[in-house]
Design an enzyme around this catalytic site. Sequence first.
Site: not given
Length: 684
Positions: A34, A36-38, A83, A114, A116, A118, A175, A227, A290, A314, A408, A411, A426, A432
């Site tokens: 990391d 070296d990358f930075d 859709s 494939e 789906k 979310d 997605e 996809y 598909k 689904k 509460c 208390c 509270c 408390c």
Amino acid sequence: MTKEEAREEIARLSQELNYHNRLYYQEHRTEISDFDFDTLLKKLQELEAAFPEFVDENSPTLRVGGTVTKDFESVEHKYPMLSLGNTYSEQELRDFDQRVSKALEGAPYEYFCEMKFDGVALSLTYENGRLSRAVTRGDGTKGDDVTNNARTIHSIPLRLGKDGDYPSAFEVRGEVFLPRKMFDKINAEKEDIGEPLLANPRNTASGTLKQQDSAAVAKRRLDCYVYSLLGVESLIQTHEEAVHLLEKWGFNVSPTYGKCATIDDVLKYIAEWETKRLDLPLDTDGVVIKVNAITQQRLLGFTAKSPRWAIAYKYKTQSAITELLDITYQVGRTGAVTPVAELEPVLLAGTTVKRASLHNANEIARLDLRVGDMVFVEKGGEIIPKVTGVDTAQRKPGSQAVVYLDKCPECGTPLVRTEGEAVHYCPNTDGCPPQIQGRIEHFIQRNAMNIESMGPETIAGLLSHSLIKDPADIYFLTFEQLNGLEFSSYSEKKGDTVTRSLREKSARNIIDAIEKSKEQPFENVLFGMGIRYVGRTVAEKLATHFGGIEEISKASYEQLLEAPEIGERIAQSVIDFFGSGKNVDFINKLSAAGLKLKTEGGAFVAASDKLAGQTFVISGVFKGFERDDLKSIIKQNGGKVVSSVSAKLNFLVAGDNMGPAKLEKANELGVKIISEDDFLKMIN
């Protein structure tokens, strides 16, 4: 360095950084550290600042964001984002298969399956191998241009390899999602600083993608699976070939796809992934099926809303119905009160669920809950059980709506609810019990003081014996006080309260861990203090900027706002914390115990006094610097950064897309407006 040498070095560094980005985010392996990358990234940033004419719109430096977009342009999709028809039924899938077979008049065909995901649908346009535009789904016909934000997503290629056989222009669909680990990390941080938790990864991803500041988007570490490939009809004959082209060109494709010869094979794929999907890094809610051949897709065509050659199966939400036995209330370390549903135990997704989240008073009112109701319980994000509804048909006669408690539960202090917030609090922070215990547990955690061997049961025992009252008291415990200490705790296994005692070895381990914790750096101590809204990252920023607890405690509201990432809410919280006499006493006890209340190197060291006595406001987006970098440079050279334009202001440093109100006010008051280049001349 000549201009030609700079151009070649910028191109070389960009190519090398893109290569390592692809290895890390798409092949999940690394060839350099990391650090070296930075180092490479910083070198590229410095060269681009010195030679802005060679900055590429898809430079790897743009991955960190920095562009501010006030309004997202509405863009018409070249190919509508339609859709898919949904089904939860095996029979409806077979009906779909029969329609496909009939339309194709008995010709052989196969399916491509494939997962789906979310997340948030995104359309990516590439021209000559470069990302030129990223647009959200919107209404399917038009979407929002979120290109600047999409460029911060490391798994989205900004530039394809030079030797690729890709066309001059094409479109990719994908997605965008927030990985579960990142979602959990964000919520853990929010819990630490007393903020309400995020609801779910999908909503968080959607909200993040529409942030105005792309730097804020970059911090969320969104990811993207692609996809679909459009505009390349001459190169492919099947959807499978399109997916393999995407993989070849360096796009991030989920390796969960499968080709299925028959609808029975599709059903086997669906069954196989019903449980396997829970191990994926993101939430899924079904399978997309598909027809594989592109010519057959064209033949099948579209309805007004969806393709006839694809359908989404689904998975049924993992849910159960059970009786609500009671509602109890938990009090966190910040005083936030969370209602919990106590349920008749029910089996859900392979585990027995006895309790579920109700979130807050608004949710209880929305559900119109009654004790004794039969409630629907689901696993939110497949992990946390939550009550989602009530079967009112089974509601018992005479049941009464739940009245949210006003005191509460621990208390008895009257609860408060800040205007605009959903959570009750509270206010009895010092008396408390769960708040006191929560603050101590927060203080000893790994990211704070890292006091091993001291768990919640031990803390509860110490509190019950009045050996500690706040986290600082831990440092004045003795071995003699701990050795043989007895305390009671609830045993899940025995279902009853049992008495435990600390043995000699355990007592010694705790004392040693307490002593070792004194080596923790100042930012850990600051985070452990539990200042509201000051999480781990903010604590590091404050520690680096001010250098010590004394400087932070004496900082004014305006001075706090000058620190990187410190907004008005955090600044006020810090002011309130140090304005409390009890908190001052707490810090004095930490100091007496020998904890580190200053950074090792102190605050930043001034580079010069060229800007001494000068005040600056920074507004807009800059080519060579982040705004926080400019603030640091000003302070290192003796200047002061303020947040608002006034007659006393010396300079307004104006970048691209700056707010018109500040510009107008500066002109009105006669404040000198300078560019990024003007500023650099002042300090060079």
